[in-house]
Design a protein around this motif. Structure first.
Motif, PDB file in Angstrom:
ATOM      1  N   PRO A 182       1.219  -1.074   0.183  1.00  0.00           N
ATOM      2  CA  PRO A 182       0.164  -0.276   0.340  1.00  0.00           C
ATOM      3  C   PRO A 182       0.988   1.541   0.116  1.00  0.00           C
ATOM      4  N   LYS A 183       0.010   2.383  -0.292  1.00  0.00           N
ATOM      5  CA  LYS A 183       0.972   3.978  -0.924  1.00  0.00           C
ATOM      6  C   LYS A 183       2.055   3.537   0.595  1.00  0.00           C
ATOM      7  N   LYS A 184       0.728   3.702   2.133  1.00  0.00           N
ATOM      8  CA  LYS A 184       1.014   4.483   3.027  1.00  0.00           C
ATOM      9  C   LYS A 184       2.274   3.760   3.034  1.00  0.00           C
ATOM     10  N   CYS A 223      16.017   9.449  -6.267  1.00  0.00           N
ATOM     11  CA  CYS A 223      15.843   9.189  -7.631  1.00  0.00           C
ATOM     12  C   CYS A 223      14.406   8.594  -7.889  1.00  0.00           C
ATOM     13  N   SER A 224      14.080   7.636  -6.939  1.00  0.00           N
ATOM     14  CA  SER A 224      13.220   6.108  -6.949  1.00  0.00           C
ATOM     15  C   SER A 224      11.834   6.630  -5.971  1.00  0.00           C
ATOM     16  N   ILE A 225      12.395   7.356  -4.561  1.00  0.00           N
ATOM     17  CA  ILE A 225      11.159   6.565  -3.786  1.00  0.00           C
ATOM     18  C   ILE A 225      10.140   7.661  -4.568  1.00  0.00           C
ATOM     19  N   TRP A 226      10.332   9.098  -4.865  1.00  0.00           N
ATOM     20  CA  TRP A 226       9.346   9.399  -5.038  1.00  0.00           C
ATOM     21  C   TRP A 226       8.256   9.106  -6.042  1.00  0.00           C
ATOM     22  N   LEU A 227       8.416   8.570  -6.765  1.00  0.00           N
ATOM     23  CA  LEU A 227       8.438   7.284  -7.965  1.00  0.00           C
ATOM     24  C   LEU A 227       7.789   6.518  -7.651  1.00  0.00           C
ATOM     25  N   ALA A 228       8.325   4.912  -6.913  1.00  0.00           N
ATOM     26  CA  ALA A 228       8.183   3.885  -6.241  1.00  0.00           C
ATOM     27  C   ALA A 228       6.290   4.228  -5.336  1.00  0.00           C
ATOM     28  N   TYR A 229       6.262   5.448  -4.647  1.00  0.00           N
ATOM     29  CA  TYR A 229       5.004   6.025  -3.921  1.00  0.00           C
ATOM     30  C   TYR A 229       4.115   6.143  -5.057  1.00  0.00           C
ATOM     31  N   THR A 335       4.690  15.650   0.821  1.00  0.00           N
ATOM     32  CA  THR A 335       4.279  14.824  -0.079  1.00  0.00           C
ATOM     33  C   THR A 335       3.869  13.196   0.126  1.00  0.00           C
ATOM     34  N   LEU A 336       4.649  12.850   0.927  1.00  0.00           N
ATOM     35  CA  LEU A 336       4.354  11.070   0.761  1.00  0.00           C
ATOM     36  C   LEU A 336       3.328  11.567   1.981  1.00  0.00           C
ATOM     37  N   ASN A 337       2.718  12.713   2.565  1.00  0.00           N
ATOM     38  CA  ASN A 337       2.021  12.675   3.251  1.00  0.00           C
ATOM     39  C   ASN A 337       1.964  11.367   4.595  1.00  0.00           C
ATOM     40  N   ILE A 338       3.181  12.114   5.561  1.00  0.00           N
ATOM     41  CA  ILE A 338       3.909  11.341   6.897  1.00  0.00           C
ATOM     42  C   ILE A 338       3.125  12.698   7.889  1.00  0.00           C
TER      43      ILE A 338
END
Length: 384
Positions: A182-184, A223-229, A335-338
């Protein structure tokens, strides 16, 4: 220069590599305790593969972050079923529970004998039962670390059981297993990986080997954490985050951590906050506190230069400074809603106890500069 480096005997990385589990397991034992998460059906294909190789299995579910009672009950079940190996399939909680069970299968005594802070902190004398670790999340790197984190319900704190012998004998890291996260969970575990890479890089225990792993992992995570999300089917981003997590585990296990994890231990024990969320929320404020303290007290320190290097990796700008890296992390967390830690019940009344408890954590010993109780309290204030 003197240092040691310890890790799993064998690391297997890549899409589809989980299919090798059965053929590898049959060389380690004939009766396995398979430790899984709360959804045991996700391990169905793995159980079938193991059974095809003539291995008898008993399942043990870990549906929450593990505590000492849970780990002990898992070891008790493994003994009763005559298990001579352990296979972990799940997130960091599963990985760590499996390590403890494998160690207790071959070492007598009470679990508390081996726990840091609240126990005797004894080292295990005998090699654990063979343990194959198969992570299904990309964050903790626990498949290659030498400690297991457990909550003590009695003491309301998270503590470690630690030994170089507790590193799994085989780690199978298959990025395809993370596609259903899941995204979270992607957000929390991804920021946990990022935290571990940063803390290992600025740790006073860092070595040239851990530096190499930390920098490579930071480059891939940045370079990947935002894309993975945001893009669930981006296989390259998922692969990069799995590798970042693995590299973080290798780095922290040998180079130590810092104040984020020093605070995460008592916070996770006093409140039911997922570990990844704690790390994500604390990270920018610990970075800020460390950088400010270093500028004030040790302006020529290598650690301050390393925070500038982290900023350059994160932002991709040659002249980036530490404060820009901190701003980047704050924006990423937004951005990742922490969520703020107040959503989990964190109260200001507990700040003094949390600050005091965090100073006793082994992770604090790796922090690049000693933080005062006031500085720690300020971090908590901002995270709430």
């Amino acid at each position: 220069m003197t240092f040691e480096f310890n890790t799993a005997t064998r690391i297997i990385f890549g899409a589809g590599t989980v299919k090798q589990a059965g053929s590898l397991a049959v060389k380690k034992g004939n009766r396995a305790l398979v430790v899984t998460g709360s959804h045991i059906e996700r391990a169905g294909f793995l159980l079938e593969d193991i059974k095809k190789h003539g291995i008898k299995t008993t399942c043990f579910q870990v549906s929450q972050e593990p505590d000492t009672d849970l780990a002990f009950s898992g070891a008790d079940l493994a003994r009763k079923e005559g298990c001579n190996m352990v296979i972990g399939f799940g997130g960091g909680s599963v990985m760590d529970t499996g390590k403890v069970i494998a160690a207790l299968l071959t070492n007598k005594g009470d679990l508390s004998d081996y726990l840091e802070i609240i126990g005797k902190g004894m080292q295990i004398k005998h090699a654990p039962a063979p343990y194959i670790a198969i992570p299904t999340t990309a964050g903790t790197g626990a498949e290659v670390t030498k400690n297991a984190v457990l909550e003590s319900l009695e003491h309301k704190i998270k503590v470690s059981m630690r030994s170089p012998m507790m590193v799994p004998c085989i780690a199978i890291v298959d990025p395809e297993l993370t596609y259903t996260m899941p995204k979270k969970i992607i957000a929390a575990t991804g920021l946990d990986a990022l935290t571990q890479l940063m803390e290992a890089y600025v740790s006073v225990k860092a070595t040239p080997i851990t530096d190499a792993f930390a920098c490579e992992g930071l480059n891939r995570a940045a370079c990947s954490i935002w894309l993975a999300y945001e893009v669930p089917n981006d296989s390259e981003a998922r692969e990069n985050m799995c590798l970042a997590s693995l590299l973080g585990g290798l780095a922290l296990s040998n180079g130590g951590l810092g104040a984020v994890h020093g605070l995460a231990a008592p916070l996770g024990g006093m409140y039911k906050i997922p570990h990844g969320i704690v790390c994500a929320r604390l990270l920018p404020y610990v970075m800020e506190a460390n950088v400010n303290a270093l500028k004030r007290l040790l302006p020529e320190s290598q650690a301050l230069a390393r925070y500038n290097a982290i900023a350059r990796i994160l932002i991709g700008k040659k002249e980036a400074q530490a404060h820009e890296g901190i701003a980047w992390i704050k924006n990423l967390c937004s951005t990742l809603n922490i969520p703020p830690l107040s959503e989990f019940g964190l109260k200001k009344d507990d700040f003094p106890l949390l600050a005091l408890s965090s100073q006793k954590s082994s992770s604090m010993k790796g922090n690049p500069i000693a933080l005062t109780n006031k500085e720690i309290t300020d971090i908590l204030e901002k995270s709430i």
